[in-house]
Design a protein around this motif. Structure first.
Motif, PDB file in Angstrom:
ATOM      1  N   LYS A 130       0.857  -1.185   0.000  1.00 23.95           N
ATOM      2  CA  LYS A 130       0.000   0.000   0.000  1.00 23.95           C
ATOM      3  C   LYS A 130       0.892   1.234   0.000  1.00 23.95           C
ATOM      4  O   LYS A 130       1.949   1.237   0.629  1.00 23.95           O
ATOM      5  CB  LYS A 130      -0.882  -0.005   1.243  1.00 23.95           C
ATOM      6  N   ALA A 144       8.736  -7.487   7.769  1.00 19.88           N
ATOM      7  CA  ALA A 144       7.359  -7.367   7.285  1.00 19.88           C
ATOM      8  C   ALA A 144       6.632  -8.706   7.340  1.00 19.88           C
ATOM      9  O   ALA A 144       7.241  -9.766   7.401  1.00 19.88           O
ATOM     10  CB  ALA A 144       7.367  -6.843   5.856  1.00 19.88           C
ATOM     11  N   THR A 145       5.316  -8.612   7.310  1.00 17.14           N
ATOM     12  CA  THR A 145       4.485  -9.801   7.172  1.00 17.14           C
ATOM     13  C   THR A 145       4.103  -9.911   5.702  1.00 17.14           C
ATOM     14  O   THR A 145       3.633  -8.959   5.108  1.00 17.14           O
ATOM     15  CB  THR A 145       3.227  -9.657   8.035  1.00 17.14           C
ATOM     16  N   TYR A 169      11.188 -12.084   7.910  1.00 18.15           N
ATOM     17  CA  TYR A 169       9.795 -11.810   7.560  1.00 18.15           C
ATOM     18  C   TYR A 169       8.914 -12.857   8.210  1.00 18.15           C
ATOM     19  O   TYR A 169       9.388 -13.891   8.678  1.00 18.15           O
ATOM     20  CB  TYR A 169       9.610 -11.827   6.043  1.00 18.15           C
ATOM     21  N   THR A 170       7.612 -12.565   8.258  1.00 18.52           N
ATOM     22  CA  THR A 170       6.643 -13.527   8.749  1.00 18.52           C
ATOM     23  C   THR A 170       5.758 -13.916   7.577  1.00 18.52           C
ATOM     24  O   THR A 170       5.093 -13.063   7.005  1.00 18.52           O
ATOM     25  CB  THR A 170       5.763 -12.900   9.839  1.00 18.52           C
ATOM     26  N   PRO A 171       5.770 -15.205   7.175  1.00 19.16           N
ATOM     27  CA  PRO A 171       4.921 -15.590   6.058  1.00 19.16           C
ATOM     28  C   PRO A 171       3.471 -15.815   6.499  1.00 19.16           C
ATOM     29  O   PRO A 171       3.229 -16.291   7.603  1.00 19.16           O
ATOM     30  CB  PRO A 171       5.547 -16.900   5.582  1.00 19.16           C
ATOM     31  N   VAL A 172       2.531 -15.451   5.640  1.00 21.72           N
ATOM     32  CA  VAL A 172       1.145 -15.868   5.825  1.00 21.72           C
ATOM     33  C   VAL A 172       0.802 -16.666   4.585  1.00 21.72           C
ATOM     34  O   VAL A 172       0.691 -16.119   3.499  1.00 21.72           O
ATOM     35  CB  VAL A 172       0.208 -14.647   5.969  1.00 21.72           C
ATOM     36  N   ASN A 173       0.679 -17.984   4.738  1.00 16.11           N
ATOM     37  CA  ASN A 173       0.498 -18.852   3.576  1.00 16.11           C
ATOM     38  C   ASN A 173      -0.976 -18.925   3.220  1.00 16.11           C
ATOM     39  O   ASN A 173      -1.767 -19.465   3.992  1.00 16.11           O
ATOM     40  CB  ASN A 173       1.018 -20.255   3.879  1.00 16.11           C
ATOM     41  N   ARG A 182      -7.645 -10.732  -0.112  1.00 19.76           N
ATOM     42  CA  ARG A 182      -8.476 -10.371   1.042  1.00 19.76           C
ATOM     43  C   ARG A 182      -7.603 -10.048   2.253  1.00 19.76           C
ATOM     44  O   ARG A 182      -7.787  -9.028   2.915  1.00 19.76           O
ATOM     45  CB  ARG A 182      -9.446 -11.507   1.389  1.00 19.76           C
ATOM     46  N   GLN A 183      -6.634 -10.945   2.506  1.00 20.53           N
ATOM     47  CA  GLN A 183      -5.758 -10.745   3.675  1.00 20.53           C
ATOM     48  C   GLN A 183      -4.944  -9.465   3.514  1.00 20.53           C
ATOM     49  O   GLN A 183      -4.761  -8.713   4.461  1.00 20.53           O
ATOM     50  CB  GLN A 183      -4.795 -11.932   3.817  1.00 20.53           C
ATOM     51  N   ALA A 186      -7.162  -6.445   3.979  1.00 22.39           N
ATOM     52  CA  ALA A 186      -7.555  -6.294   5.383  1.00 22.39           C
ATOM     53  C   ALA A 186      -6.370  -5.838   6.235  1.00 22.39           C
ATOM     54  O   ALA A 186      -6.531  -5.542   7.412  1.00 22.39           O
ATOM     55  CB  ALA A 186      -8.111  -7.608   5.914  1.00 22.39           C
ATOM     56  N   GLY A 187      -5.188  -5.802   5.642  1.00 23.03           N
ATOM     57  CA  GLY A 187      -4.019  -5.369   6.415  1.00 23.03           C
ATOM     58  C   GLY A 187      -3.404  -6.487   7.232  1.00 23.03           C
ATOM     59  O   GLY A 187      -2.559  -6.240   8.081  1.00 23.03           O
ATOM     60  N   ALA A 188      -3.817  -7.736   6.983  1.00 19.15           N
ATOM     61  CA  ALA A 188      -3.236  -8.847   7.737  1.00 19.15           C
ATOM     62  C   ALA A 188      -1.800  -9.111   7.297  1.00 19.15           C
ATOM     63  O   ALA A 188      -1.063  -9.810   7.970  1.00 19.15           O
ATOM     64  CB  ALA A 188      -4.080 -10.103   7.568  1.00 19.15           C
ATOM     65  N   CYS A 189      -1.409  -8.567   6.143  1.00 19.97           N
ATOM     66  CA  CYS A 189       0.001  -8.621   5.762  1.00 19.97           C
ATOM     67  C   CYS A 189       0.396  -7.273   5.158  1.00 19.97           C
ATOM     68  O   CYS A 189      -0.451  -6.560   4.613  1.00 19.97           O
ATOM     69  CB  CYS A 189       0.285  -9.772   4.812  1.00 19.97           C
ATOM     70  N   ASP A 190       1.670  -6.947   5.290  1.00 23.48           N
ATOM     71  CA  ASP A 190       2.150  -5.659   4.793  1.00 23.48           C
ATOM     72  C   ASP A 190       2.288  -5.668   3.289  1.00 23.48           C
ATOM     73  O   ASP A 190       2.124  -4.656   2.629  1.00 23.48           O
ATOM     74  CB  ASP A 190       3.520  -5.347   5.403  1.00 23.48           C
TER      75      ASP A 190
ATOM     76  N   ASN B 187      -4.657  -7.008  13.906  1.00 25.69           N
ATOM     77  CA  ASN B 187      -5.408  -7.847  12.968  1.00 25.69           C
ATOM     78  C   ASN B 187      -4.561  -9.006  12.448  1.00 25.69           C
ATOM     79  O   ASN B 187      -4.988  -9.746  11.590  1.00 25.69           O
ATOM     80  CB  ASN B 187      -5.965  -7.007  11.808  1.00 25.69           C
ATOM     81  N   PHE B 299       7.470  -2.807  10.975  1.00 28.53           N
ATOM     82  CA  PHE B 299       6.154  -3.184  10.488  1.00 28.53           C
ATOM     83  C   PHE B 299       5.305  -3.845  11.557  1.00 28.53           C
ATOM     84  O   PHE B 299       4.091  -3.806  11.504  1.00 28.53           O
ATOM     85  CB  PHE B 299       6.296  -4.152   9.311  1.00 28.53           C
TER      86      PHE B 299
END
Lengths: 338, 443
Positions: A130, A144-145, A169-173, A182-183, A186-190, B187, B299
């Motif tokens: 963003k 970052a996520t 980093y933190t992965p969101v799979n 969607r994630q 929603a800001g659940a990842c950067d 979140n 972050f």
């Protein structure tokens, strides 16, 4: 999902005993329908439109193959596949052809036993963030996520990129593109990472597309192309040369509008061979004379397909870049039709 | 001399296998067994033939290769340089964690709701009926997705916690603030303080150092068992607390003995409390316990333990869903106890609460446990829905990323089925042991 994959494997194992002998080309002709593995929904590449008809850059190739083989571009059954299910579906003959933004890699070619017959889109992995995050380079993403589609090459590139740059980093799979979007929204990842073309396509569908930027770094090579099963060279040739026919058509200025005219008036022997008015290239492939003409007539040549689905006039706004013809500084190049 | 002649000995004929009822059932069983084995061997043979036709091998060697991908929730050490086997192990631990926490919450909730459903209070019992009907009649996947969506869409983003110099100058507070100043609900996840230990270290230096992410736990340290590391601090705490429980039980036994002998129950609650808490607290003080409070840096929050929403959503939804079933099991168990039992307890002067705890529930357990086992098994198996909310369980690692990156579908699926089967059988065995302990002892 677990069950279906297993059952797929099992039933594939059970059914394949009879199928393995016959070639895919005969199977498709006998069936009268081409089963084409497609994206679940990636705007511009392969997604159902408002009428539920599949449209897109990858989809156009499936239709061209159907037109070449079966004489009717509408005789395609699109099988929506996720990043996780696509290879099982192809290996088990659930689909004849996989055109789904799939990267050509060594292990997929050699170990998974698939043949990538051509590269229809030269891509690379990028990051989308963003605007208000205040990041202008992927090298600033330490800590970052990251949202990442599971079961893809991008997952491994991501790990390599952060490691090479000594960042964490933190992965969101996530399971597919829509869940990733969607994630991310929603800001659940950067940041959301996938092929740059996929990012552009995703951004085009976002309500506030201007608030998102794709970072300049391209961290990997992602040659995307149609895949067929290893060992069925007859079928592989059909798909490969149908695609090259589209490239050659662009190179020789044959398009959807003028194809009939060119076919009757041209004096160029290469175009004559391509369009079947001279020689018997079709017969060598096990098809009829007009195969390439029909394939080009469906949605035009490679350039037309590109511009209509993902080009600068569409919301996705991708430049030709590496995907321009070799005569215009790109990598798209068709071997001679001879 | 008389001879009692034996009944004429009938010679065995082949036809007897079908026409003689003594042998017929055996014949049928043997035939079915042979057919079944033939089917199995055909299945295996066919799989092998097709793998060969596709030029694919069947071996588990890929498990030792580098995995190359990252996992966000790791209970033990893991990097993308670890093997696929290790990644599968991480996934297994995540599965077990979700199952354990889920089963615990589901049991507590289920028992409460089951008991309250039988309440004489009209409103309470109706509310519980609504809960049970709503939760058990909607697919659990939808509950998981709903929980994840609510958590990720309603909680503030990490950046909302930030207070910029401009905002301070304008006298504005950040959009979001931490719960009690120590817990950050974002979140992405809930960040809670993390315990660290400063045994034998200078306090100030230790505090600043432990704010660094990835700093060691301190205190007694850890021992490396090869597969995973065990915190000696935790072991020490468990040992001391276990000792406290042992002493406390002796105290209660003594009190019981006094009550039996004299009819007077000595007041011991404050002694129990002291025995249970004081030794542990002294140990924690000696080890130099302090809490690392999460802090917003870059972050995300750093420091503290991040409980990802994928975990919270999965366990919460599974627990709420399964609790509805457990509530029904508990209600059925209680209603199976004859009314005479509670009347007899009332006649002895027991209050309703003690009647439930001392008379009804212990008897109801006999009816409750067997169906409860299958609910625990269901919950454990349902954790494989985790990928819907990006929780990396066994299905997400071994059956997801590993399967895709290596293309070893058959191996991964068989391995995963074997592991789920083993987990289920272990749960089943443990619960059956518990069942034997509480069931009616018959002569």
């Amino acid at each position: 999902m677990k069950k279906s994959v297993f059952l797929g494997t099992l039933s594939a194992a059970a059914l394949l005993a009879g199928v393995a002998g016959a070639g895919t080309l005969e199977d498709v002709k006998a069936r009268g329908v081409l089963n084409c593995g497609s994206n679940v929904g990636l705007t511009g590449f392969g997604a159902p439109d408002a009428n539920g008809e599949y449209q897109g850059f990858d989809v156009a190739l499936c239709k061209a193959v159907a037109a070449a083989v079966l004489g009717d571009a509408s005789k395609v059954k699109f099988v929506p596949l996720t990043g996780e299910t696509r290879f099982t579906a192809l290996a088990s003959s659930e689909v004849d052809l996989l055109v789904r933004n799939s990267t050509w890699t060594f292990s997929r070619d050699v170990d998974l036993k698939f043949d990538v017959v051509a590269t229809n889109y030269y891509d690379g992995q990028g990051f989308m963030v963003k605007k208000d995050l205040g990041v202008s380079s992927a090298k600033e993403l330490d800590g970052a996520t990251v949202c990442i589609q599971t079961g893809t090459t991008t997952e491994l590139n991501l790990a390599d990129f952060f490691k090479a740059n000594n960042m964490t980093y933190t992965p969101v799979n996530v399971a597919d593109d829509s869940e990733g979007q969607r994630q991310y929204l929603a800001g659940a990842c950067d940041t959301y990472t996938t092929d740059a073309s996929g990012l552009a396509a995703s951004r085009a569908t976002m309500p506030d597309a201007d608030n998102h930027i794709i970072l300049p770094e391209i961290i990997s090579k992602e040659p995307l192309g149609p895949m067929v099963r290893h060992g069925d060279n007859v079928w592989g040739d059909v798909v490969r040369w149908t695609f090259f026919a589209l490239i050659a058509a662009e190179e020789y200025g044959v398009n959807k509008a003028n194809i009939e005219e060119v076919a009757t008036t041209t004096t160029n022997p290469e175009i004559k061979r391509l369009l079947g008015t001279e020689g018997d290239l079709g017969a060598m492939l096990g098809l009829d004379k007009d195969w390439a003409k029909r394939a080009i007539a469906v949605s035009g040549n490679y350039g037309e397909i590109f511009e209509a689905n993902i080009g600068s006039a569409t919301p996705i706004k991708l430049a030709r870049g590496l995907n321009a013809l070799w005569t215009q500084g790109g990598l798209q190049y068709a071997p001679p039709f001879r | 001399m008389t001879f009692v002649s034996d009944a004429p000995k009938e010679n065995f004929r082949l036809g007897m296998l079908i026409y003689d009822t003594r042998y017929r059932s055996l014949t049928i069983q043997v035939v079915v067994l042979v057919l079944f084995l033939l089917f199995l061997s055909w299945l295996v043979n066919n799989t092998i033939a097709n793998l060969e036709a596709k030029d694919r091998t069947f071996d588990f060697g890929f498990l030792l290769n580098r995995a190359g991908y990252d996992i966000n929730q790791r209970l033990v050490d893991y990097t993308n340089d670890s093997s696929h086997l290790r990644a599968g192990f991480i996934g297994l631990l995540n599965t077990l964690l979700a199952a354990l926490v889920g089963c615990t919450i589901a049991t507590v909730l289920g028992v409460f709701i089951g008991v309250l459903r039988l309440s004489k209070n009209w409103l309470v019992s109706r509310l519980m009926t609504v809960y049970v009907e709503v939760f058990r009649n909607v697919p659990v996947l939808l509950w998981i997705l709903l929980a994840a969506t609510i958590l990720s869409e309603t909680a503030p983003q990490p950046k909302d916690f930030r207070s910029t110099p401009e905002m301070e100058a304008a006298g504005e507070a950040p959009k979001a603030s931490m719960l009690f100043g120590i817990i950050a609900v974002t979140n992405r996840g809930t960040v809670i303080p993390e315990p660290k230990f400063c045994l034998g270290r200078e306090r100030e230096a230790c505090h600043t150092e432990s704010l660094q992410p990835g700093s060691p736990e301190g205190g007694l340290g850890v021992i490396d068992l090869g597969i995973f590391k065990v915190s000696l601090n935790l072991l020490a705490l468990l040992a001391v607390f276990g000792g406290s429980i042992f002493v406390n039980r002796r105290l209660v036994r003594q009190a019981n003995a006094t009550q039996e002998a004299t009819g007077e129950r000595p007041v011991i609650w404050w002694k129990s409390l002291a025995i249970l808490t004081v030794p542990s607290m002294i140990l924690l003080w000696v080890l130099g316990l302090h809490w690392v409070v999460p802090e917003l840096k870059g972050f995300n929050f750093v420091g503290g333990i991040n409980v990802a929403h994928s975990f919270t959503a999965l366990t919460l939804a599974l627990a709420l869903y399964t609790a509805a079933f457990i509530a029904e099991i508990v209600r059925a168990g209680i209603q199976a106890i004859s009314r005479g039992q509670s009347e007899a307890a009332a006649a002895l002067g027991l209050r309703p609460g003690r009647t439930m705890n001392l008379v009804i529930l212990p008897q109801a357990l006999r009816v409750i446990i067997p169906p409860l086992i299958s609910q625990y098994l269901n919950l454990t198996k349902n954790t494989s829905l985790a990928i819907a909310v990006s929780y990396m369980d066994l299905r997400g690692t071994l059956g997801g990323v590993t399967l895709n990156q290596t293309g070893k579908e058959l191996e991964c699926m068989l391995l995963m089925m074997g592991i789920y089967l083993t987990i289920s059988l272990i749960i089943s065995a443990l619960m059956n042991m518990f069942n034997r302990a509480v069931r009616l002892k018959e002569r």
